[in-house]
Design a protein around this motif. Structure first.
Motif, PDB file in Angstrom:
ATOM      1  N   THR A  39       0.822  -1.209   0.000  1.00 19.32           N
ATOM      2  CA  THR A  39       0.000   0.000   0.000  1.00 19.32           C
ATOM      3  C   THR A  39       0.859   1.263   0.000  1.00 19.32           C
ATOM      4  O   THR A  39       0.529   2.251  -0.640  1.00 19.32           O
ATOM      5  CB  THR A  39      -0.926   0.008   1.240  1.00 19.32           C
ATOM      6  OG1 THR A  39      -1.758  -1.145   1.171  1.00 19.32           O
ATOM      7  CG2 THR A  39      -1.783   1.247   1.298  1.00 19.32           C
ATOM      8  N   SER A  40       1.979   1.218   0.712  1.00 22.02           N
ATOM      9  CA  SER A  40       2.838   2.399   0.820  1.00 22.02           C
ATOM     10  C   SER A  40       3.688   2.613  -0.429  1.00 22.02           C
ATOM     11  O   SER A  40       4.325   3.655  -0.568  1.00 22.02           O
ATOM     12  CB  SER A  40       3.750   2.277   2.038  1.00 22.02           C
ATOM     13  OG  SER A  40       4.692   1.248   1.821  1.00 22.02           O
ATOM     14  N   GLY A  41       3.710   1.627  -1.320  1.00 22.57           N
ATOM     15  CA  GLY A  41       4.458   1.777  -2.566  1.00 22.57           C
ATOM     16  C   GLY A  41       5.949   1.506  -2.446  1.00 22.57           C
ATOM     17  O   GLY A  41       6.728   2.024  -3.233  1.00 22.57           O
ATOM     18  N   THR A  42       6.350   0.700  -1.461  1.00 26.13           N
ATOM     19  CA  THR A  42       7.770   0.370  -1.366  1.00 26.13           C
ATOM     20  C   THR A  42       8.196  -0.431  -2.592  1.00 26.13           C
ATOM     21  O   THR A  42       7.424  -1.191  -3.161  1.00 26.13           O
ATOM     22  CB  THR A  42       8.083  -0.458  -0.098  1.00 26.13           C
ATOM     23  OG1 THR A  42       7.269  -1.623  -0.089  1.00 26.13           O
ATOM     24  CG2 THR A  42       7.855   0.349   1.158  1.00 26.13           C
ATOM     25  N   ARG A  43       9.440  -0.226  -3.005  1.00 26.81           N
ATOM     26  CA  ARG A  43       9.995  -0.939  -4.161  1.00 26.81           C
ATOM     27  C   ARG A  43      11.188  -1.753  -3.674  1.00 26.81           C
ATOM     28  O   ARG A  43      12.175  -1.192  -3.198  1.00 26.81           O
ATOM     29  CB  ARG A  43      10.419   0.045  -5.240  1.00 26.81           C
ATOM     30  CG  ARG A  43      10.979  -0.636  -6.485  1.00 26.81           C
ATOM     31  CD  ARG A  43      11.221   0.410  -7.573  1.00 26.81           C
ATOM     32  NE  ARG A  43      11.952  -0.134  -8.680  1.00 26.81           N
ATOM     33  CZ  ARG A  43      11.407  -0.688  -9.756  1.00 26.81           C
ATOM     34  NH1 ARG A  43      10.097  -0.781  -9.833  1.00 26.81           N
ATOM     35  NH2 ARG A  43      12.151  -1.133 -10.734  1.00 26.81           N
ATOM     36  N   VAL A  44      11.086  -3.069  -3.792  1.00 22.17           N
ATOM     37  CA  VAL A  44      12.154  -3.960  -3.351  1.00 22.17           C
ATOM     38  C   VAL A  44      13.175  -4.049  -4.483  1.00 22.17           C
ATOM     39  O   VAL A  44      12.936  -4.680  -5.504  1.00 22.17           O
ATOM     40  CB  VAL A  44      11.607  -5.356  -2.986  1.00 22.17           C
ATOM     41  CG1 VAL A  44      12.734  -6.246  -2.480  1.00 22.17           C
ATOM     42  CG2 VAL A  44      10.491  -5.244  -1.956  1.00 22.17           C
ATOM     43  N   GLU A  45      14.313  -3.410  -4.292  1.00 24.53           N
ATOM     44  CA  GLU A  45      15.363  -3.396  -5.311  1.00 24.53           C
ATOM     45  C   GLU A  45      16.202  -4.675  -5.292  1.00 24.53           C
ATOM     46  O   GLU A  45      16.660  -5.139  -6.323  1.00 24.53           O
ATOM     47  CB  GLU A  45      16.285  -2.182  -5.108  1.00 24.53           C
ATOM     48  CG  GLU A  45      15.598  -0.854  -5.331  1.00 24.53           C
ATOM     49  CD  GLU A  45      15.259  -0.592  -6.793  1.00 24.53           C
ATOM     50  OE1 GLU A  45      16.007  -1.045  -7.681  1.00 24.53           O
ATOM     51  OE2 GLU A  45      14.225   0.066  -7.045  1.00 24.53           O
ATOM     52  N   LYS A  46      16.408  -5.201  -4.083  1.00 23.96           N
ATOM     53  CA  LYS A  46      17.228  -6.412  -3.948  1.00 23.96           C
ATOM     54  C   LYS A  46      16.761  -7.161  -2.710  1.00 23.96           C
ATOM     55  O   LYS A  46      16.516  -6.545  -1.680  1.00 23.96           O
ATOM     56  CB  LYS A  46      18.703  -6.040  -3.799  1.00 23.96           C
ATOM     57  CG  LYS A  46      19.631  -7.234  -3.661  1.00 23.96           C
ATOM     58  CD  LYS A  46      21.089  -6.803  -3.549  1.00 23.96           C
ATOM     59  CE  LYS A  46      21.998  -8.005  -3.454  1.00 23.96           C
ATOM     60  NZ  LYS A  46      23.394  -7.592  -3.283  1.00 23.96           N
ATOM     61  N   LEU A  47      16.636  -8.484  -2.842  1.00 26.26           N
ATOM     62  CA  LEU A  47      16.263  -9.301  -1.689  1.00 26.26           C
ATOM     63  C   LEU A  47      16.927 -10.655  -1.794  1.00 26.26           C
ATOM     64  O   LEU A  47      16.662 -11.429  -2.708  1.00 26.26           O
ATOM     65  CB  LEU A  47      14.738  -9.460  -1.616  1.00 26.26           C
ATOM     66  CG  LEU A  47      14.191 -10.295  -0.460  1.00 26.26           C
ATOM     67  CD1 LEU A  47      14.677  -9.763   0.888  1.00 26.26           C
ATOM     68  CD2 LEU A  47      12.671 -10.333  -0.500  1.00 26.26           C
ATOM     69  N   THR A  48      17.844 -10.888  -0.863  1.00 29.84           N
ATOM     70  CA  THR A  48      18.511 -12.177  -0.715  1.00 29.84           C
ATOM     71  C   THR A  48      18.476 -12.498   0.777  1.00 29.84           C
ATOM     72  O   THR A  48      18.146 -11.628   1.583  1.00 29.84           O
ATOM     73  CB  THR A  48      19.987 -12.137  -1.199  1.00 29.84           C
ATOM     74  OG1 THR A  48      20.755 -11.332  -0.286  1.00 29.84           O
ATOM     75  CG2 THR A  48      20.102 -11.570  -2.622  1.00 29.84           C
ATOM     76  N   PRO A  49      18.840 -13.727   1.172  1.00 27.39           N
ATOM     77  CA  PRO A  49      18.879 -14.013   2.609  1.00 27.39           C
ATOM     78  C   PRO A  49      19.871 -13.128   3.380  1.00 27.39           C
ATOM     79  O   PRO A  49      19.773 -13.016   4.588  1.00 27.39           O
ATOM     80  CB  PRO A  49      19.294 -15.477   2.667  1.00 27.39           C
ATOM     81  CG  PRO A  49      18.856 -16.044   1.353  1.00 27.39           C
ATOM     82  CD  PRO A  49      19.068 -14.927   0.362  1.00 27.39           C
TER      83      PRO A  49
END
Length: 163
Positions: A39-49
């Motif tokens: 809802t807040s419009g966050t953009r996940v640029e990178k996600l690893t453990p």
């Protein structure tokens, strides 16, 4: 040996997409997992453990009275970056919750905000292999100028799911 994690499996598949599509796909997936982040419009640029990078655009829906990203929105940004990373690491037979949020606002922010959270190899092994525990996860938040505007530490805890 660490147990499986469905979220990590989904993110692993998304990370095989062409580089230009990954942020959009990661953001959609994580927005479904945690609707408030979507809802807040966050953009996940990178996600690893071991690392999570999230951007929040300075749009009207997340602004304060002076036109910068609201303090509470920065809390969401810090919580999301650390939580997504922890969520990928805790096995599916455990439940994860935030225990504590500490945010120190250092300077007035300008423009879009970026949060970066990371785990060392030792921290990642601890989260994956400890049945019940908690971990302190620092996150650095910078503004569009690259200035660190918020220093945050989140404590995440997990316990076995009730059968």
């Amino acid at each position: 040996m660490a147990k499986s994690n469905r979220l990590s499996s989904v993110v692993s598949k998304v990370n095989k997409l062409p580089e230009g599509l990954r942020p959009w796909a990661l953001s959609k997936v994580m927005g479904k997992v945690i609707p408030f982040a979507g809802t807040s419009g966050t953009r996940v640029e990178k996600l690893t453990p071991q690392e999570c990078v999230i951007v929040m655009r300075n749009k009207k829906k997340v602004q304060n009275h002076i036109g910068s990203v609201h303090a509470a929105a920065m809390g969401l940004l810090a919580e999301s970056a650390t939580g997504f990373m922890c969520g990928m690491s805790v096995p599916d037979d455990r439940i994860i919750v935030i225990r504590s949020m500490e945010l120190e606002y250092l300077k007035r922010a300008s423009g879009d905000m970026t949060a970066v959270a990371s785990f060392s190899d030792e921290q990642l092994a601890y989260v994956k292999n400890t049945e019940k525990g908690d971990i302190q996860v620092p996150v650095k938040i910078t503004d569009a100028t690259g200035t660190e505007t918020v220093k945050a530490t989140m404590i995440w805890a997990w316990t076995p799911k009730k059968k």
